[in-house]
Enzyme design. Structure first.
Site, PDB file in Angstrom:
ATOM      1  CG  HIS A 136      -0.939  -6.100 -12.800  1.00  0.00           C
ATOM      2  ND1 HIS A 136      -0.631  -4.782 -12.314  1.00  0.00           N
ATOM      3  CD2 HIS A 136      -2.295  -5.946 -12.278  1.00  0.00           C
ATOM      4  CE1 HIS A 136      -1.332  -4.012 -11.808  1.00  0.00           C
ATOM      5  NE2 HIS A 136      -2.484  -4.748 -11.643  1.00  0.00           N
ATOM      6  CG  ASP A 173      -6.013  -0.644 -13.538  1.00  0.00           C
ATOM      7  OD1 ASP A 173      -6.993  -1.297 -14.036  1.00  0.00           O
ATOM      8  OD2 ASP A 173      -5.594  -0.870 -12.306  1.00  0.00           O
ATOM      9  CG  HIS A 175      -4.090  -1.997  -9.157  1.00  0.00           C
ATOM     10  ND1 HIS A 175      -5.498  -2.407  -9.465  1.00  0.00           N
ATOM     11  CD2 HIS A 175      -4.019  -2.265  -7.714  1.00  0.00           C
ATOM     12  CE1 HIS A 175      -5.983  -2.521  -8.209  1.00  0.00           C
ATOM     13  NE2 HIS A 175      -5.131  -2.804  -7.297  1.00  0.00           N
ATOM     14  CG  ASP A 254      -8.965  -0.871 -11.057  1.00  0.00           C
ATOM     15  OD1 ASP A 254      -8.983   0.153 -11.732  1.00  0.00           O
ATOM     16  OD2 ASP A 254      -8.435  -2.027 -10.875  1.00  0.00           O
TER      17      ASP A 254
END
Length: 317
Positions: A136, A173, A175, A254
């Site tokens: 990120h 991931d 995200h 995740d």
């Protein structure tokens, strides 16, 4: 050749963001315990982890970004004797302590050292159990538990130091890797393929990606078999067309169905399958060269099982 490197360092435990935060040092304890208990650790080549240098980091980040993080860190250190705070907030979910910049530089150093060792033929591939995560972190912004973008730093290192013309980044991931996309959009040497829950933090990646970005946003509760089908249909042809000389993996776990920070339905067998398909591509086009690095994964037991499954495929166990 044929060896899998394992990059981990005690500095990664020193970064923490407060009691109860999901991105915690115990994540690495869970991984270490699982790899030791299953015997997987015995098959790995444990490697030295240097600190990344300013020139290495600024291939992906602005000097101002790193200076800002250093300034926040030094302020915490200076204020500590007078009873100052232990943490400085970056955003509502992200803060740094006095060791965060050290840990982040060490994490970037791990993926650079792994890249060098794989390129030298000392290792076939590597897994970097790093904290803090990175995907990120944008060119000039820390966010989403991330401070320095490890995968972008490693990719740029492979291109600029080792002269590679085509590197691929695989991000699974839960995200979207918005920071990696921010840094590497329209880089002709890079192809990034990602699959992630959407709409979901950071609420990006679904609209108008750059030509070198293949984003697969999927709705909450998507199951592993559906993810496998999408990867087979979309990622694999694009990767084969690109013929990467090296592959980097943003390995976030995740998306596991037991992880409360996401709502996807994958399990460790799905992560093993994805790793196997990436390894197939690497064997065909990249001389087997893969450097994988830890991103998310916050259910400690699910994380540990998933990393074990991932590393077993990398190490051909």
């Amino acid at each position: 050749m044929g060896k899998t490197g394992y990059f981990i360092h005690r500095d990664f435990w020193k970064h923490e963001m407060g009691r109860g935060h999901p991105e915690c040092p115990e994540r690495l304890d869970a991984i270490e315990d699982r790899l030791l208990a299953t015997g997987v650790a015995d098959a790995l080549e444990r490697c030295e982890v240097p600190l990344a240098t300013l020139p290495q980091i600024t291939r992906a980040h602005s000097v101002a970004h790193l200076e800002h993080l250093e300034e926040l860190s030094q302020r915490l250190i200076a204020d500590a004797p007078a009873g100052g705070p232990d943490h400085t907030p970056i955003d509502p979910d992200t803060s740094l302590n006095k060791f965060t910049v050290l840990a982040a530089r060490r994490a970037a150093g791990a993926v650079i050292a792994a890249t060098d060792a794989v390129m030298a033929g000392e290792l076939e591939n590597a897994f970097c159990a790093v904290r803090p995560p990175g995907h990120h972190a944008c060119h000039d912004k820390a966010m989403g538990f991330c401070f320095l973008n490890n995968v972008a730093i490693a990719a740029r290192h492979a291109i600029e130091v080792h002269g590679l013309k085509r590197v691929a980044i695989v991000d699974f991931d839960v995200h979207h890797g918005n920071g990696t996309e921010d840094i590497l959009s329209n880089d002709p040497h890079v192809l990034m393929v990602g699959i992630f829950q959407h709409p979901f933090y950071p609420f990006s990646g679904a609209e108008h990606p750059a030509a070198n970005m293949l984003n697969l946003p999927v709705p909450a509760y998507t199951k592993g078999m559906d993810v496998r089908e999408l990867i087979e249909m979309m990622w694999i042809p694009r990767l084969e067309e690109f013929q990467p000389e090296m592959i980097f993996i943003s390995a976030g776990f995740d998306a596991h169905r037991e992880d409360d920070l996401g709502q996807l339905g994958l399990n460790e067998n799905d992560f093993a399958w994805i790793t196997g398909r990436v390894r197939d591509i690497a064997k065909r086009y990249s001389k087997g060269r893969i450097v994988s690095m830890l991103e998310g994964g916050y259910s400690l037991d699910a994380l540990a099982r998933s990393v074990e499954a991932h590393v077993r495929v990398l190490a051909d166990l």
